[in-house]
Design a protein around this motif. Sequence first.
Motif: not given
Length: 690
Positions: A255-257, A227-236, A164-167
């Motif tokens: 919460f994550l969903a 790359v940016f969203l991957t970093g933010m996803f790891i933070w999440l 979803i983030f990548v989309k």
Amino acid sequence: MDKAQKTIQKLFKKHRQLVLYGLIGGMGALIDLVVFLFLFNVLSVNPILANIISVSLGITNNFFLNVKFNFKVKNDLLHRFLLFYGAGIFGLLLSIALLYIFSSQLGASANLVKVLSIPVIVLLQYIFNSKVSLNDSKNKQLPKLRLQAKHLLIGALLVLLYLIFVKHATYFGFSDEYDNILGGYLISHHGTALYSQLFSHHMPLPYFVGAVITFFTDTDLNRFRIVFLTGMFIWLLFITKRLNKTVGTPLALLFLALVGLTQYTTWTHMLLAETFIAYALVHATLLLIFDLWSSKRQPTIKDAVTIGILGAVITLSSLSYLFMALLIYLVFAVIAVRAIMGQRREAIAKHLAAMAAVLAAPYVLLLGYLVANHALSAFLHDAYRFNQLYYSKFTNDVSGSVVQTLHNNFLVWLADAAHVFGLGPVGQSVPLVTVLLFIFAIVFIASFFALRQYLVGSFLLGVLYFSSSRSGTLTSFLQPNGNNRISAVYITLLLLWLVIAIHRMLRTKTVGERTAAQSLIGVAGILAIIITVALGLQSQALNDQIATAERSQIETGLTLNKNGGPEAAVINQVASPSDYYWVGPFDFYTQIFIHAKRASDFTFFAPWQGICGECHQQILADFKAEQPKVIYYEPHLHIFGLDTNDYFKSELKYINQNYYHYSTPRLKNYYFLKQDRPAIDAKLKTGDYL
């Protein structure tokens, strides 16, 4: 020869299961690959659907061959198959993610991506299957299906949320993000010193993050976003892990969903100050309310480091949220003092001094960067004084003084709150979801005061106020347009508070508290259902309102992301890397892809610069000193309702005197240096522009 043969036989005997699993896996991979290539290349089946079919056949083949000839297990075959297939489905989702990212988004060959992903997925599946699905050790029982299914479900959920983030990563961009990317690119590739060599009235953190990412991705915006969203996803995930320790796995995953499913509405995949602020606020709220206040434990240096980093992330992302960071520091200090009361005075002083030093460390590092780059005075002027003198004329973010800023924001906040309840100007409507979220936040915070949790209630009320005061626009978030910056903070916090509310209901003990909590959750539950529907409808409305051509340009414009479009192409054709150029008044995107040097520290010229006399003097001096070979200027661009031609008159006069232009559609907004006309025209002819 005999020795080598014996060695091979010994190794085969020792690792028989691994070797056979590899051979069977290779056979399954071959089936997977052949079926995929046939479906995709011969029958023209959609690559995702072809991938699902081919992987499923490969998984089924591998299971039965491993059961029959390798692990030779005979019990619980149904459970084993479900676990084996579950691991395969996880691999399938990972395979889809790799195909989507590298093929659909980054333009790599789908065939090549498929071939390279197979060994990685097969190895991961072997580790799980040998330890769980096909484990037949006599002293170990088969793990319960429920426990293993839970882990597989969590893994599948994470992969789906990442998709979803990548989309959403390549959807319509926003100018502030392109400004951050441009600044980051200039820092990482040209050694540009922020503020002293690049004007910006924004805070530095997004530029520094942009510099790190562009160092690896160059000007490929698709790769940058991923790359940016991957970093933010790891933070999440780290935030969710902390939440898991406090409220349990189901609520943490909820919460994550919720954050993942509202990505399109909140736009938190974008490199914007509000993105960092949203994550930092949620992280700080969890630490302050749950880990420190509720548990009544003494803050440690590690806690101070965490709060120091999160507070600095907020402050160094946007000066507008300075009061939010101060609120976090204040609450942390209250908790720390409460916890160490009763200790010796020397111990208290030493502990508080250490905490203060840790909290100040990020700002000391920034000060060191500014001093080393001779940018301290420029930073104080651009990021603070300029906002106070000029930018404040167009927004309530920063006013003439701290008191004035708080006063203005409070008045506008009250007006917007009244607007939510239909007391605003006639003819202006507020989205239903805004009303519901506002009511939910007020009800939730009021319940803390009712339960005498005054510090928590005051803290959350402060969070609500300060996070809603971005430009003093509470009701502007979630409006159907591309500038949904505030929602990144606001929605993420409200989703967190919904989880906290549910947790409180589950943990309350007394009858009165349980009744109050159940009433709260009843209201919150109904609001949550309506909010979810409203978010979905609003996301679709926002999706429909973005121009189709513009969206397709961003989604599929891999060529565009490599050369910056026609504007950058013309400038790169005319100006060499040693020449100068200028693009304005407001186009960060094009500048990311230009190879020549900037003629001015001003990469844009907005209305707040238009009322700045020294800014006019500076940019004219830059034009005269550097004599840019080409200037791209888009006339009559309306920013904050003002026509750029009205406040850019002196610069246009200079351009018309010293530059020539063509009226052809491809060159109509380009101005070329008169004194270099023969050489410029020759280059334009070479590029087939004349």
